[in-house]
Design an enzyme around this catalytic site. Sequence first.
Site, PDB file in Angstrom:
ATOM      1  N   CYS A 336       0.831  -1.206   0.000  1.00 29.80           N
ATOM      2  CA  CYS A 336       0.000   0.000   0.000  1.00 29.80           C
ATOM      3  C   CYS A 336       0.871   1.265   0.000  1.00 29.80           C
ATOM      4  CB  CYS A 336      -0.980  -0.056   1.162  1.00 29.80           C
ATOM      5  SG  CYS A 336      -2.386   1.011   0.906  1.00 29.80           S
ATOM      6  N   HIS A 438      -3.378  -5.335   1.735  1.00 26.99           N
ATOM      7  CA  HIS A 438      -2.994  -5.614   3.115  1.00 26.99           C
ATOM      8  C   HIS A 438      -3.360  -7.063   3.425  1.00 26.99           C
ATOM      9  CE1 HIS A 438      -2.082  -1.540   4.408  1.00 26.99           C
ATOM     10  NE2 HIS A 438      -3.167  -1.130   3.795  1.00 26.99           N
TER      11      HIS A 438
HETATM   12  N1  LIG Z   1      -3.111   1.885   3.839  1.00 26.37           N
HETATM   13  C1  LIG Z   1      -2.158   2.613   3.294  1.00 26.37           C
HETATM   14  O1  LIG Z   1      -0.983   2.292   3.352  1.00 26.37           O
HETATM   15  C2  LIG Z   1      -2.617   3.893   2.662  1.00 26.37           C
HETATM   16  C3  LIG Z   1      -1.603   4.531   1.768  1.00 26.37           C
HETATM   17  C4  LIG Z   1      -1.926   5.966   1.432  1.00 26.37           C
HETATM   18  N2  LIG Z   1      -1.884   6.800   2.600  1.00 26.37           N
HETATM   19  C5  LIG Z   1      -3.267   6.057   0.734  1.00 26.37           C
HETATM   20  O2  LIG Z   1      -4.261   6.378   1.350  1.00 26.37           O
HETATM   21  O3  LIG Z   1      -3.347   5.805  -0.431  1.00 26.37           O
END
Ligand SMILES: NC(=O)CC[C@H](N)C(=O)O
Length: 505
Positions: A336, A438
């Site tokens: 992510c 995730h």
């Molecule tokens: N869950 C995350 O790692 C989010 C990554 C990033 N902040 C986004 O919202 O795209």
Amino acid sequence: MKARSIMIQGTSSDVGKSLICTAFCRVFSNKGLRVVPFKSQNMALNSYVTLDGGEIGRAQGVQAEAARITATTDMNPILLKPKQDMVSEVIVHGKHFLDMNAKSYRSQFVQEAMPIIRKSVEKLQDEYDIIVLEGAGSPAEINLKDRDIANMRMAKLTDAAVILVADIDRGGVFASIIGTLALLDQDERDSVKGIIINKFRGMRELLDDGIEWVEKETGIPVLGVLPYLDVNIEAEDSLALSSLRFKKPKKAEFPIDVAVLRFPRISNFTDVDPFFDEPGVGVRLVSSVHELGNPDLLILPGTKNTMEDLEWLKRMGLDGAIDERRKQGTMIFGICGGFQMLGTKLFDPDAVEGDGENAEGLSLLPVETVFQAEKKTVQMEGVLSAGIMESQMNLNGFEIHLGRTTLKSQIRPFLLLKDGREDGAISNDNQVMGTYLHGIFHNRLFTRLLVNQIRRNKGLDEVKENVQSDSERREEAYNLLASHLEENIDMDTIYQWLQLETAES
Ligand SMILES: NC(=O)CC[C@H](N)C(=O)O
């Protein structure tokens, strides 16, 4: 009949409230009761995505599983995710509501929050026999008390029997119990029906005098002392990071060295948990070049704020160091926010992550990310794209992101998702990869293949041991936790408060 309620509150954060709630959920469920977890307001960067795409605190998702029910957003109607100093994303009923600074949250939102919370509680009261409520932090923060919507206000609303949990591992356990009770109003103190001393490591006999003293001094029974338990259940938030059993690789003991970047806004760090269970793997948290060393696998985990954490990474000189490791053969895996950083460019035209500035990524994958206001939260499944390990392998996980990433040149996606989208990317030499999914490593067979690939590259034998599925492991952990509670806590007294028959009676 309206559900009865039991509430776990703590003398401070990280005393083990979440785990104890998880244990109660499993114990009650084992008794054939319809039990549901609840936390009115959670502040955490570890999220869980419900079946219908709502985002709640990870702990409530896990507790629902221990209760053998499907998690819904009613179990945690308000989730606060800190994204900058003093600014949090406010999630209501699983969906992004707005970003708010701490001051306006307390002065404006708290009034709006109560009806939202009440609606969820009433629904659960109609549908279940028992609600296991979890408090937040401590109920005795006198400066915040009129705005505290997670502790005593919830106990009152649900007429809950409160259990106060104190952590003996950090010391000062007697003072924390007496002090917490002293700072409560009389009616609040009256709702505290029992005390649990958690994380005990010493000799029980040496504690007995102290317990007697607490009972005499407070008039409240100590329901039990829970010995310290190293159980494999996901942590609620980053406070747990410091106490996690990170294994420092010593060459012989752990031939495979996995390093995880500890971003200031690290999110869903429980993604790396499965590596702890892999034979021969040591896992380290890293936040400087000095700590980086020469890992076999470097994981860039998720982050609530990719832009700020990317800046942090560069400030720490980690960008150059990561580049060098890539040349030396370290395998690099981004999840992510970590995946977004591996790309070439990151655009934030609507200033949803930071102040609207764009950024250069680490350029280890030819991908670009644009942050959008609309957040994607979904449970997802996909198959590994052709040529990656055992291609066609089915993997599941969940997405929580604002960023949308596109592949820029001849590069393979990492996964083909079942909704037709492509996800992530993998370098042509299979050394750098990233995904939005995730929970990817909770696909234990995949993690084993990855570890075995690293072992082969190092000239080591593959691990042949059977891979236990993640759901089997979680079941084992919930059952272990439940018997731990039943062995050490006076459950009969609790059944009496709840006016429930025990199996024996
Ligand atoms: N869950 C995350 O790692 C989010 C990554 C990033 N902040 C986004 O919202 O795209």
